[in-house]
Design a protein around this motif. Structure first.
Motif, PDB file in Angstrom:
ATOM      1  N   VAL A  40      -2.350  18.916  -3.870  1.00 53.55           N
ATOM      2  CA  VAL A  40      -1.307  19.886  -3.558  1.00 53.55           C
ATOM      3  C   VAL A  40      -1.787  21.305  -3.840  1.00 53.55           C
ATOM      4  CG1 VAL A  40       0.530  18.224  -3.982  1.00 53.55           C
ATOM      5  CG2 VAL A  40      -0.271  19.662  -5.872  1.00 53.55           C
ATOM      6  N   VAL A  41      -1.068  22.255  -3.272  1.00 55.30           N
ATOM      7  CA  VAL A  41      -1.408  23.668  -3.376  1.00 55.30           C
ATOM      8  C   VAL A  41      -0.568  24.312  -4.476  1.00 55.30           C
ATOM      9  CG1 VAL A  41      -1.368  25.868  -2.157  1.00 55.30           C
ATOM     10  CG2 VAL A  41      -2.090  23.793  -0.953  1.00 55.30           C
ATOM     11  N   ARG A  42      -1.238  25.026  -5.360  1.00 56.77           N
ATOM     12  CA  ARG A  42      -0.560  25.725  -6.454  1.00 56.77           C
ATOM     13  C   ARG A  42      -1.184  27.120  -6.626  1.00 56.77           C
ATOM     14  NH1 ARG A  42       2.491  22.267  -5.668  1.00 56.77           N
ATOM     15  NH2 ARG A  42       3.300  20.641  -7.075  1.00 56.77           N
ATOM     16  N   SER A  43      -0.501  27.972  -7.362  1.00 56.73           N
ATOM     17  CA  SER A  43      -1.042  29.298  -7.638  1.00 56.73           C
ATOM     18  C   SER A  43      -2.228  29.182  -8.581  1.00 56.73           C
ATOM     19  CB  SER A  43       0.031  30.192  -8.258  1.00 56.73           C
ATOM     20  OG  SER A  43       0.554  29.607  -9.438  1.00 56.73           O
ATOM     21  N   LYS A  44      -3.187  30.097  -8.430  1.00 56.74           N
ATOM     22  CA  LYS A  44      -4.381  30.085  -9.266  1.00 56.74           C
ATOM     23  C   LYS A  44      -3.996  30.170 -10.748  1.00 56.74           C
ATOM     24  CE  LYS A  44      -8.787  32.417 -10.051  1.00 56.74           C
ATOM     25  NZ  LYS A  44      -9.655  33.558  -9.674  1.00 56.74           N
ATOM     26  N   ALA A 138       2.849  22.561   2.038  1.00 53.87           N
ATOM     27  CA  ALA A 138       1.827  23.607   1.870  1.00 53.87           C
ATOM     28  C   ALA A 138       0.424  23.030   1.943  1.00 53.87           C
ATOM     29  CB  ALA A 138       2.032  24.336   0.544  1.00 53.87           C
ATOM     30  N   SER A 139       0.291  21.718   1.702  1.00 56.67           N
ATOM     31  CA  SER A 139      -1.031  21.079   1.770  1.00 56.67           C
ATOM     32  C   SER A 139      -1.550  20.980   3.194  1.00 56.67           C
ATOM     33  CB  SER A 139      -0.971  19.678   1.137  1.00 56.67           C
ATOM     34  OG  SER A 139      -0.677  19.774  -0.245  1.00 56.67           O
ATOM     35  N   MET A 140      -0.747  21.352   4.183  1.00 57.83           N
ATOM     36  CA  MET A 140      -1.248  21.425   5.559  1.00 57.83           C
ATOM     37  C   MET A 140      -2.427  22.378   5.663  1.00 57.83           C
ATOM     38  SD  MET A 140       2.160  21.359   7.984  1.00 57.83           S
ATOM     39  CE  MET A 140       1.200  21.658   9.480  1.00 57.83           C
ATOM     40  N   LEU A 141      -2.522  23.328   4.738  1.00 56.08           N
ATOM     41  CA  LEU A 141      -3.667  24.242   4.734  1.00 56.08           C
ATOM     42  C   LEU A 141      -4.988  23.487   4.644  1.00 56.08           C
ATOM     43  CD1 LEU A 141      -2.722  27.231   2.376  1.00 56.08           C
ATOM     44  CD2 LEU A 141      -2.844  27.225   4.868  1.00 56.08           C
ATOM     45  N   LEU A 142      -4.966  22.275   4.089  1.00 55.76           N
ATOM     46  CA  LEU A 142      -6.183  21.496   3.880  1.00 55.76           C
ATOM     47  C   LEU A 142      -6.620  20.734   5.123  1.00 55.76           C
ATOM     48  CD1 LEU A 142      -5.150  19.943   0.435  1.00 55.76           C
ATOM     49  CD2 LEU A 142      -6.412  22.060   0.836  1.00 55.76           C
ATOM     50  N   ALA A 143      -5.796  20.741   6.166  1.00 59.23           N
ATOM     51  CA  ALA A 143      -6.091  19.965   7.373  1.00 59.23           C
ATOM     52  C   ALA A 143      -7.215  20.599   8.186  1.00 59.23           C
ATOM     53  CB  ALA A 143      -4.840  19.843   8.239  1.00 59.23           C
ATOM     54  N   VAL A 161       1.457  30.603   2.095  1.00 54.97           N
ATOM     55  CA  VAL A 161       2.222  29.554   1.408  1.00 54.97           C
ATOM     56  C   VAL A 161       2.971  30.220   0.252  1.00 54.97           C
ATOM     57  CG1 VAL A 161       0.935  27.495   2.058  1.00 54.97           C
ATOM     58  CG2 VAL A 161       0.063  28.915   0.217  1.00 54.97           C
ATOM     59  N   PRO A 162       4.107  30.830   0.561  1.00 59.51           N
ATOM     60  CA  PRO A 162       4.876  31.503  -0.492  1.00 59.51           C
ATOM     61  C   PRO A 162       5.430  30.543  -1.538  1.00 59.51           C
ATOM     62  CG  PRO A 162       6.135  31.401   1.552  1.00 59.51           C
ATOM     63  CD  PRO A 162       4.752  30.946   1.871  1.00 59.51           C
ATOM     64  N   SER A 163       5.636  29.279  -1.140  1.00 55.60           N
ATOM     65  CA  SER A 163       6.113  28.261  -2.069  1.00 55.60           C
ATOM     66  C   SER A 163       5.420  26.944  -1.770  1.00 55.60           C
ATOM     67  CB  SER A 163       7.633  28.086  -1.957  1.00 55.60           C
ATOM     68  OG  SER A 163       7.989  27.611  -0.670  1.00 55.60           O
ATOM     69  N   ASP A 164       5.547  25.993  -2.687  1.00 56.98           N
ATOM     70  CA  ASP A 164       4.820  24.740  -2.507  1.00 56.98           C
ATOM     71  C   ASP A 164       5.439  23.841  -1.454  1.00 56.98           C
ATOM     72  OD1 ASP A 164       7.085  24.073  -3.948  1.00 56.98           O
ATOM     73  OD2 ASP A 164       6.077  22.538  -5.134  1.00 56.98           O
ATOM     74  N   ASP A 165       6.643  24.173  -0.973  1.00 58.57           N
ATOM     75  CA  ASP A 165       7.286  23.341   0.037  1.00 58.57           C
ATOM     76  C   ASP A 165       7.473  24.083   1.359  1.00 58.57           C
ATOM     77  OD1 ASP A 165       9.218  25.135  -0.727  1.00 58.57           O
ATOM     78  OD2 ASP A 165      10.796  23.654  -1.060  1.00 58.57           O
ATOM     79  N   GLN A 166       6.684  25.133   1.577  1.00 60.79           N
ATOM     80  CA  GLN A 166       6.815  25.895   2.820  1.00 60.79           C
ATOM     81  C   GLN A 166       5.479  26.509   3.217  1.00 60.79           C
ATOM     82  OE1 GLN A 166       9.294  29.581   2.944  1.00 60.79           O
ATOM     83  NE2 GLN A 166      10.426  28.487   4.530  1.00 60.79           N
ATOM     84  N   ILE A 167       5.233  26.516   4.523  1.00 60.33           N
ATOM     85  CA  ILE A 167       4.065  27.209   5.058  1.00 60.33           C
ATOM     86  C   ILE A 167       4.545  28.106   6.196  1.00 60.33           C
ATOM     87  CG2 ILE A 167       3.488  25.310   6.652  1.00 60.33           C
ATOM     88  CD1 ILE A 167       0.529  26.016   6.193  1.00 60.33           C
ATOM     89  N   MET A 168       4.021  29.322   6.240  1.00 60.33           N
ATOM     90  CA  MET A 168       4.410  30.292   7.260  1.00 60.33           C
ATOM     91  C   MET A 168       3.162  30.689   8.037  1.00 60.33           C
ATOM     92  SD  MET A 168       6.980  32.601   4.870  1.00 60.33           S
ATOM     93  CE  MET A 168       7.703  33.524   6.222  1.00 60.33           C
ATOM     94  N   LEU A 169       3.281  30.711   9.356  1.00 61.16           N
ATOM     95  CA  LEU A 169       2.153  31.001  10.238  1.00 61.16           C
ATOM     96  C   LEU A 169       2.558  32.086  11.234  1.00 61.16           C
ATOM     97  CD1 LEU A 169       1.388  27.272  11.078  1.00 61.16           C
ATOM     98  CD2 LEU A 169       0.120  28.672   9.443  1.00 61.16           C
TER      99      LEU A 169
END
Length: 212
Positions: A40-44, A138-143, A161-169
């Motif tokens: 999963v995607v998280r903040s650094k 947000a893990s769609m970034l890994l595709a 990915v402003p949040s872990d349950d949303q992706i904006m393109l």
């Protein structure tokens, strides 16, 4: 004596079978745990903050499994527990009998298997695509496939990915649109229950990098 002899014979003969059954149960439990892995995607700094908490509690013999992704984002290994998720550390992986490298590969593959496909250029009618708010999206970034999508657009593909349950393109075609999209992302980040990053991402040399 006959009864004793039969009992001893049965005990000796059944011992290997019992070991085999126990091993199979262990293997099934390990496989079930492995199949729950998600990347999963998280903040650094997210993983390090959890490791610091473990150190303060004198429980730092194991480390959270994570990798850097961009300047402000990292990926973290979790286990899908249905109603939520739990962080995976090196102790969990030792139980599963796998190393961190394989676990990260499996976690990426398994999280992507449950996510929607990437949008197509036709989905950018208004220039912007915002995902439904679902777990792990947000893990769609890994595709794979983002470079092909970028090449198919009239402008430049920019993601966030402003949040872990949303992706904006966005299909960015002007400076004004870029600034507007940046504002939308910042607002979504500020309103998120579990924010990730305000960074705008674009494709470079086959990977995501942050705009300056």
């Amino acid at each position: 004596m006959t009864v004793m002899l039969l009992a001893e014979t049965t005990s000796v003969a059944s011992e290997p079978q019992q070991k085999s059954t126990t091993g199979e149960i262990g293997d099934r439990a390990q496989m079930a745990a492995i199949e729950k892995l998600r990347l999963v995607v998280r903040s650094k700094g997210y993983a390090e903050s959890r490791n610091r908490m473990l150190r303060e509690a004198n429980q730092d013999e194991n480390q959270i499994v994570s990798e850097p992704f961009t300047a402000s984002i990292e990926t973290v290994l979790v286990s899908d527990e249905g109603s939520g998720s739990k962080l995976i550390d090196t102790g969990h992986l030792a139980y599963m009998g796998i190393g961190s490298d394989l676990a990260l590969i499996l976690g990426q593959k398994q999280v992507l298997a449950g996510l929607p496909p990437l949008p197509s250029s036709a989905d950018f009618g208004s220039g912007v695509v915002i995902s439904p708010q679902i777990d792990y999206v947000a893990s769609m970034l890994l595709a794979s496939g983002w470079d092909d999508l970028d090449a198919s657009l009239s402008g430049r593909l920019v993601a966030a990915v402003p949040s872990d349950d949303q992706i904006m393109l966005a299909n960015i075609t002007s400076d004004a649109m870029y600034e507007k999209f940046k504002f939308y992302v910042g607002s979504a980040f500020d309103e998120a229950n579990r924010s990730v990053s305000k960074a705008l991402l674009f494709r470079k040399d086959g990977r995501w990098v942050e705009t300056e």
